[in-house]
Design a protein around this motif. Structure first.
Motif, short mmCIF file in Angstrom:
data_model
loop_
_atom_site.label_atom_id
_atom_site.label_comp_id
_atom_site.label_asym_id
_atom_site.label_seq_id
_atom_site.Cartn_x
_atom_site.Cartn_y
_atom_site.Cartn_z
N ASP A 72 19.30 30.86 -1.14
CA ASP A 72 18.65 32.03 -0.55
C ASP A 72 17.22 32.22 -1.01
O ASP A 72 16.59 33.25 -0.74
CB ASP A 72 19.46 33.30 -0.83
N GLY A 73 16.67 31.24 -1.75
CA GLY A 73 15.29 31.33 -2.21
C GLY A 73 15.09 32.26 -3.39
O GLY A 73 13.97 32.70 -3.65
N ARG A 74 16.17 32.56 -4.13
CA ARG A 74 16.09 33.52 -5.22
C ARG A 74 16.44 32.89 -6.56
O ARG A 74 17.15 33.49 -7.38
CB ARG A 74 17.01 34.71 -4.94
N GLY A 75 15.95 31.69 -6.79
CA GLY A 75 16.18 31.06 -8.09
C GLY A 75 15.38 31.74 -9.18
O GLY A 75 14.48 32.56 -8.91
N PRO A 76 15.67 31.45 -10.45
CA PRO A 76 15.00 32.13 -11.57
C PRO A 76 13.49 31.91 -11.62
O PRO A 76 12.77 32.72 -12.20
CB PRO A 76 15.69 31.54 -12.81
N LEU A 77 12.97 30.85 -11.02
CA LEU A 77 11.53 30.61 -11.00
C LEU A 77 10.86 31.12 -9.73
O LEU A 77 9.64 31.03 -9.60
CB LEU A 77 11.23 29.12 -11.18
N ALA A 78 11.62 31.67 -8.80
CA ALA A 78 11.06 32.05 -7.50
C ALA A 78 10.03 33.16 -7.64
O ALA A 78 9.01 33.17 -6.94
CB ALA A 78 12.18 32.47 -6.55
N ARG A 79 10.28 34.10 -8.54
CA ARG A 79 9.40 35.27 -8.62
C ARG A 79 8.00 34.93 -9.09
O ARG A 79 7.07 35.73 -8.93
CB ARG A 79 10.02 36.31 -9.54
N ASN A 80 7.81 33.78 -9.70
CA ASN A 80 6.50 33.39 -10.23
C ASN A 80 5.68 32.56 -9.24
O ASN A 80 4.60 32.09 -9.59
CB ASN A 80 6.68 32.59 -11.53
N GLN A 81 6.17 32.39 -8.03
CA GLN A 81 5.50 31.52 -7.08
C GLN A 81 4.77 32.33 -6.02
O GLN A 81 5.32 33.29 -5.46
CB GLN A 81 6.52 30.59 -6.43
N ALA A 82 3.53 31.93 -5.74
CA ALA A 82 2.73 32.64 -4.74
C ALA A 82 3.35 32.53 -3.36
O ALA A 82 3.33 33.48 -2.57
CB ALA A 82 1.30 32.07 -4.72
N PRO A 84 6.87 32.11 -1.65
CA PRO A 84 8.29 32.16 -2.00
C PRO A 84 9.02 30.90 -1.55
O PRO A 84 8.73 30.35 -0.49
CB PRO A 84 8.80 33.39 -1.23
N PRO A 85 9.97 30.43 -2.35
CA PRO A 85 10.76 29.27 -1.92
C PRO A 85 11.51 29.57 -0.63
O PRO A 85 11.89 30.71 -0.37
CB PRO A 85 11.73 29.06 -3.10
N SER A 113 2.27 24.92 -1.38
CA SER A 113 3.41 25.62 -1.99
C SER A 113 3.71 24.97 -3.34
O SER A 113 3.05 24.02 -3.76
CB SER A 113 4.63 25.54 -1.08
N SER A 114 4.73 25.50 -4.01
CA SER A 114 5.14 24.93 -5.30
C SER A 114 6.12 23.79 -5.15
O SER A 114 6.60 23.26 -6.15
CB SER A 114 5.76 26.03 -6.17
N MET A 115 6.43 23.41 -3.92
CA MET A 115 7.40 22.33 -3.69
C MET A 115 6.76 20.98 -4.03
O MET A 115 5.82 20.55 -3.37
CB MET A 115 7.82 22.36 -2.22
N PRO A 116 7.26 20.29 -5.08
CA PRO A 116 6.65 19.03 -5.50
C PRO A 116 7.25 17.84 -4.76
O PRO A 116 8.32 17.95 -4.16
CB PRO A 116 7.02 18.95 -6.98
N PRO A 117 6.58 16.70 -4.81
CA PRO A 117 7.16 15.48 -4.22
C PRO A 117 8.19 14.88 -5.17
O PRO A 117 8.01 14.88 -6.39
CB PRO A 117 5.95 14.56 -4.07
#
Length: 349
Positions: A72-82, A84-85, A113-117
């Motif tokens: 649902d895009g609500r992982g523990p690191l999601a809140r720190n991302q400009a 949202p996942p 986004s914060s999505m890495p390769p």
């Protein structure tokens, strides 16, 4: 998605995510469903089902920390991302996006986004397994039929207006040569929905006919009336006419799942994701292209992908038999190979 399969910190964060979700935050909290209990009114293709156990492990170790244990895009690191996942529980969004595109996002990351390769960090099989598992967050979408783009490209839309003004009187509104003026001709105007004739003419040849007309026929020259851009738009619409006249081709569940979002339900390159891609997805209804590529070449593209495009490799997902079935599916969109014409391009308009 972040990290590697064996990072202790990531494993801890993922475990905390699952634990906090299982504890619930009020009476409305969901409990985790074992994979075998997930609702799935439209079953995943066999190629995907076989990857689900691996996909659960890959997702847990690499994706849950951002996208959440429930997708649902609500992982523990999601809140720190400009940015949202992505929430994979959005069924409407999931139904419009093909798994080929998901694979490319996992492999190459998502710019902005914060999505890495993950290329070089996960194998192709592990990346396909993650894609297969992501699908389980929106049950039913694997069998959804993505809507092809309405109205065609901007060139085709402009060409449609020009066609109505300049051509429909003779060739008819549907391009079949049955316009109101057709009754006055010794021979009926050209049927522009004839895919064999249209596919045997290049865009340059069609442009030349429009610019110079056809000697000995009522087909006029538009070279002084239309600009080069307008002629190009008109040719684009003529191509759309011939594609639209084709009989619908049945599509397999695997094609719908992996290809239709880019290549379109009818293989015309007009899937909902097409405008975002450069180069645009291949139009499988183009008989000229169909006649210029062998089954062996098609097989190689399906197995290895095509560098410089969004076409992913399917060798880690599909068996040899499934790839042969996909080649047959692509061929069905072309329906036949049309030889290059040996006669002059003139004739009735």
């Amino acid at each position: 998605m972040r990290g590697r399969l064996a990072l202790p910190l990531l494993a801890l964060l993922t475990a905390l995510t699952v634990w906090s979700a299982s504890q619930g935050q009020g009476t409305g909290a969901r409990q985790p469903l074992p994979q075998t209990q997930r609702a799935d009114p439209a079953p995943l293709p066999a190629a995907y089902r076989a990857l689900l156990p691996l996909g659960a492990k890959v997702y847990s170790a690499n994706c849950a920390v951002c996208h959440g244990a429930y997708g649902d895009g609500r992982g523990p690191l999601a809140r720190n991302q400009a940015v949202p996942p992505r929430s994979f529980t959005d069924a409407a969004w999931m139904a419009e996006h093909g798994d080929g595109g998901f694979f490319v996002s996992v492999e190459r990351g998502v710019p902005g986004s914060s999505m890495p390769p993950f290329a070089g960090r996960l194998t192709e099989r592990e990346m396909w397994a993650a894609v297969a598992y992501i699908r389980t967050f929106a049950p039913g979408t694997p069998a959804s039929a993505p809507r092809d783009l309405p109205g065609g490209t901007s060139r085709e839309v402009q060409g449609k207006t020009l066609y109505a003004q300049q051509c429909a009187g003779c060739h008819g509104t549907d391009g079949r040569g049955n316009g109101p003026s057709a009754a006055f001709f010794k021979r009926p105007p050209r049927d522009l929905t004839n895919r064999a004739w249209m596919s045997s003419r290049t865009d340059a040849q069609l442009t030349a006919i429009l610019r110079h007309g056809v000697a000995g026929s009522p087909m006029p020259a538009f070279g002084d009336a239309l600009t080069a851009t307008q002629l190009s738009d008109l040719v684009a619409y003529l191509r759309q006419l011939s594609r639209s006249a084709a009989q619908p081709v049945a599509t397999s569940a695997l094609y719908v799942q992996a290809c239709a979002a880019c290549h379109g339900m009818q293989g015309n390159g007009q899937g909902p994701n097409a405008p975002q891609l450069s180069p645009r997805p291949r139009d499988f209804t183009d008989w000229r292209w169909q006649g210029g590529i062998s089954d062996a070449e098609l097989t190689q593209v399906l197995r290895q992908g095509r560098p410089g495009t969004a076409m992913p490799p399917f060798r880690a997902l599909l068996s040899d038999a499934e790839i042969r079935a996909m080649v047959a599916q692509v061929r069905a969109f072309g329906q036949a190979r049309v030889p290059r014409p040996t006669s002059p391009i003139g004739g009735s308009p």
